[in-house]
Design a protein around this motif. Sequence first.
Motif, PDB file in Angstrom:
ATOM      1  N   ALA A   1       0.848  -1.193   0.000  1.00 20.57           N
ATOM      2  CA  ALA A   1       0.000   0.000   0.000  1.00 20.57           C
ATOM      3  C   ALA A   1       0.882   1.241   0.000  1.00 20.57           C
ATOM      4  O   ALA A   1       2.035   1.208   0.445  1.00 20.57           O
TER       5      ALA A   1
ATOM      6  N   VAL B   1       0.692   5.445   1.086  1.00 24.80           N
ATOM      7  CA  VAL B   1      -0.051   6.406   1.904  1.00 24.80           C
ATOM      8  C   VAL B   1       0.382   7.805   1.505  1.00 24.80           C
ATOM      9  O   VAL B   1       1.584   8.078   1.365  1.00 24.80           O
TER      10      VAL B   1
ATOM     11  N   TYR C   1      -3.797   4.999  -0.229  1.00 22.81           N
ATOM     12  CA  TYR C   1      -4.694   5.486   0.814  1.00 22.81           C
ATOM     13  C   TYR C   1      -4.384   6.950   1.106  1.00 22.81           C
ATOM     14  O   TYR C   1      -3.232   7.306   1.362  1.00 22.81           O
TER      15      TYR C   1
ATOM     16  N   ALA D   1      -8.064   2.548   7.264  1.00 22.31           N
ATOM     17  CA  ALA D   1      -7.836   2.266   5.855  1.00 22.31           C
ATOM     18  C   ALA D   1      -7.039   0.982   5.667  1.00 22.31           C
ATOM     19  O   ALA D   1      -7.373   0.139   4.821  1.00 22.31           O
TER      20      ALA D   1
END
Length: 292
Positions: free
Chosen positions: A242, A244, A262, A285
């Motif tokens: 992921a 951020v 995210y 998230a």
Amino acid sequence: MGLPLSLLGSVAAVVLASCAQAGTPGEVIDVFPDSGVTVADWSGSTLRFTEPPKRVVSLVPAVTSMLVSLGAGNDLAGRTDFDTISAVLALPSVGDGLRPSLEHLLILEPDLVIRYEGPQDPSTGPALDARDIPHMGVRTDRIEDVAAILVQLGRIMGREAQAGELVERFEVELEEVRQRVAKRPAVRAAYLLPGDPPWVVGSDTYLGEILEIAGAENVFGDLGRPYAPVSIEGILMRAPDAFVVAEGTAVDERFRAHAPVYQVSRGIETPGLTLGTSARELARALHPGALP
């Protein structure tokens, strides 16, 4: 790139030592009811306050917000262009916090200037010394720095109880988030900051700590530097699960094609009392269902 970091009246503070390290940065050295409080700032200077300052100019937006939260907003005499909270928008600005207008600052006749201590601003401290304006250098590198600054401000402004409550509140918020995600597998994540190439969050930073509290493993935790520019290819080679970013940060589509991106509220890049809220938002998230 300028990293997110998203000041004469009656003198209430006197610099006792401006060069030698006189105490641990962020330390409250002593408190005496009849003679005030002595603190050590992040530059190695020791400041003694015989009474709370009444005309404060904070060049650090996070500290400005802390003072308002402490109930000391009426003691602020000015702000920077980067202070956006409604409580201070009516105050005159001294411009950029790292390169303030000394002319505008002098007009405000501050009895304390709170400034950023670091190589990004090598001139403000000496300029204030030359004009005998008391100043306090701070850094907000780690979460513990945020707590230490709050404690110092509470003692300096005569609002120790309020400071204690605020520190306890955001520490409880952070610990609750940590506990909620503790048994879940960590998500390998990279925090991206604006730049070309993008900058990433490395080690010994409050943003890296927030990632870990929210149940992430910072894929650049071994960087050896707080922040650094890294090529898109270099970032993708770390194969994060992921990415951020703060709201409004431009994201290359190659990142979106590799893993979820995210977005968190931009307040995460202003280290202060919103860190608990930011950690909660990020944990929601990364770990859906872990927090209400």
